[in-house]
Design an enzyme around this catalytic site. Structure first.
Site, short mmCIF file in Angstrom:
data_model
loop_
_atom_site.label_atom_id
_atom_site.label_comp_id
_atom_site.label_asym_id
_atom_site.label_seq_id
_atom_site.Cartn_x
_atom_site.Cartn_y
_atom_site.Cartn_z
N HIS A 245 0.85 -1.18 0.00
CA HIS A 245 0.00 0.00 0.00
C HIS A 245 0.89 1.24 0.00
O HIS A 245 1.74 1.38 0.87
CB HIS A 245 -0.86 -0.05 1.27
CG HIS A 245 -1.88 1.00 1.36
ND1 HIS A 245 -3.16 0.83 0.89
CD2 HIS A 245 -1.84 2.25 1.88
CE1 HIS A 245 -3.87 1.91 1.11
NE2 HIS A 245 -3.09 2.79 1.71
N HIS A 282 -3.75 5.72 11.85
CA HIS A 282 -2.69 6.69 12.05
C HIS A 282 -3.26 7.94 12.72
O HIS A 282 -4.46 8.18 12.67
CB HIS A 282 -1.97 7.04 10.74
CG HIS A 282 -2.87 7.51 9.64
ND1 HIS A 282 -3.72 6.68 8.96
CD2 HIS A 282 -3.05 8.74 9.08
CE1 HIS A 282 -4.39 7.36 8.05
NE2 HIS A 282 -4.01 8.63 8.10
N ASP A 288 -2.91 18.37 9.96
CA ASP A 288 -4.36 18.21 9.88
C ASP A 288 -4.67 17.69 8.48
O ASP A 288 -4.03 18.10 7.50
CB ASP A 288 -5.08 19.56 10.06
CG ASP A 288 -5.25 19.96 11.51
OD1 ASP A 288 -4.64 19.32 12.39
OD2 ASP A 288 -5.99 20.93 11.77
FE LIG Z 1 -5.00 10.11 7.01
#
Ligand SMILES: [Fe+2]
Length: 375
Positions: A245, A282, A288
């Site tokens: 991934h 995560h 942000d």
């Molecule tokens: Fe994320």
């Protein structure tokens, strides 16, 4: 630090073969590029029973926002999120701007979620269509002229410096897109005289209007390396691996001071038997994360959120696959989606327009222990 430790029960390699009964949680710095450890937990860290405080994951239906430019040719976009480096707006302009705009606060990246039309500017006209990014440099005189009534833009304003592109390094010059695809305008001066023409200049979010008796888009030529340009998301070709991934940075489209713009795009799922198809949990402690759904859905979601959903995952707060995403990813061959992801270094603040369109249950969708409450 290049020394890697492995303590207790772990997978041999991150993103593959999670030990039975564990959930991988990526604890990293500098987005997905810095020092990192993967933690193998007995529970999904998003299986919360409650959250109090400003880091709660948020989602809005940005289609429910009604900017003044939706019904008024003299109107403006509505701001949703902001910090010192970046402001994010929604625009639903239906009629040609009755004024010319000059943004002295920053570059603007228009993402065309829906609609067609033309952006006239000092440099000439650029036609736009659904899926385009149109970048307008700070200080350009321009006017949006919709060609259809359904225009829907997300505007990303870079306030600390110009829009650039991430370093490509070993990827070479043609991934994630060939720079030759960037289109810029040819001069097409509007040599109208008579009547009244307004240039509205925005600086420090205050407006100054300059009046002329000729059209200000009167440049008969231009030379240099500063100009509006566009590229469509269908022309992006991010690298892909069938065995692991890839991190979100693989899909980075623009890099500006204090934030990145990343375009998640259709891709086949990983086919190696031990490759995990959904992202690790995560807490992206240095950024942000904002995600705008243009079409489809992320592999970390099992249910469609709907086009124009805009989410905010503040730094420090976990997010990741929702409870049914693992099964959903096993059944699908591809992720068919385009999403615009804006990752900001500084915390984002939200406006009343943002909270007015908010889904109060979004934070609960990550946990199968919570029953959503009626809005
Ligand atoms: Fe994320």
């Amino acid at each position: 630090m290049i020394i890697r430790h492995a303590k207790g029960v772990t997978s041999k390699q991150a993103r593959t073969g999670w030990p039975e009964g564990t959930y991988e949680d990526e604890h990293g710095r500098d987005g997905f590029a810095g020092e990192v450890s993967m933690l193998y937990r007995a529970h999904p860290p998003t299986r919360w029973t409650g959250i109090e405080g400003p880091l709660k994951p948020r989602a809005i239906d940005s289609a429910a926002v009604r900017p003044t430019d939706m019904g008024d040719a003299a109107g403006v976009p509505t701001r949703l999120l902001y910090n010192d480096d970046v402001h994010i707006y929604v625009s639903r302009r239906r009629a040609p701007m009755s004024y010319y705009m000059r943004n002295a606060d920053g570059d603007e990246i228009y993402f065309v979620h829906e609609g067609t039309g033309t952006i006239e500017s000092d440099y000439g006209p650029l036609e736009y269509e659904t899926g385009d990014y149109v970048v307008i440099p700070k200080g350009t005189n321009y006017r949006v002229v919709p060609g259809s009534p359904d225009n829907f833009f997300i505007i990303i304003e870079s306030r600390k410096g110009p829009t650039g592109f991430p370093e490509r390094g070993m990827l070479g010059q043609h991934v994630p897109f060939d720079f030759a695809l960037l289109q810029c305008p040819d001069p097409q001066p509007i040599l109208d005289e008579g009547g009244e023409y307004q240039v509205r200049i925005k600086r420090a979010d205050e407006w100054t209007t300059v009046y002329y008796d000729f059209c200000p888009l009167d440049a008969v030529g231009w030379t240099g390396n500063l100009c509006p340009y566009k590229i469509n998301v269908r022309d992006l070709r991010a690298p892909y691996s069938e065995r692991t991934h890839m991190p979100p940075t693989t899909y980075a489209t623009f890099q500006c001071p204090g934030f990145w713009v990343v375009t998640f795009q259709p891709k086949p799922f990983e086919t190696a038997p031990d490759a995990e198809r959904v992202p690790a949990y995560h807490r992206n402690v240095d950024y942000d994360e904002v995600v705008f759904t243009h079409s489809g859905r992320l592999m970390s979601r099992a249910e469609d959120q709907g086009a124009a959903t805009l989410t905010l995952h503040p730094a420090g707060m976990h997010h990741g696959p929702n409870p049914r995403a693992f099964e959903a990813a096993k059944k699908a061959d591809r992720m068919e989606a385009f999403l615009v992801n804006i990752d900001t270094e500084k915390p984002l603040k939200w406006t009343d327009a943002f909270t007015g369109a908010e889904d109060p249950n979004y934070w609960a969708t990550f946990s199968d222990r919570l029953v959503p409450v009626a809005p």
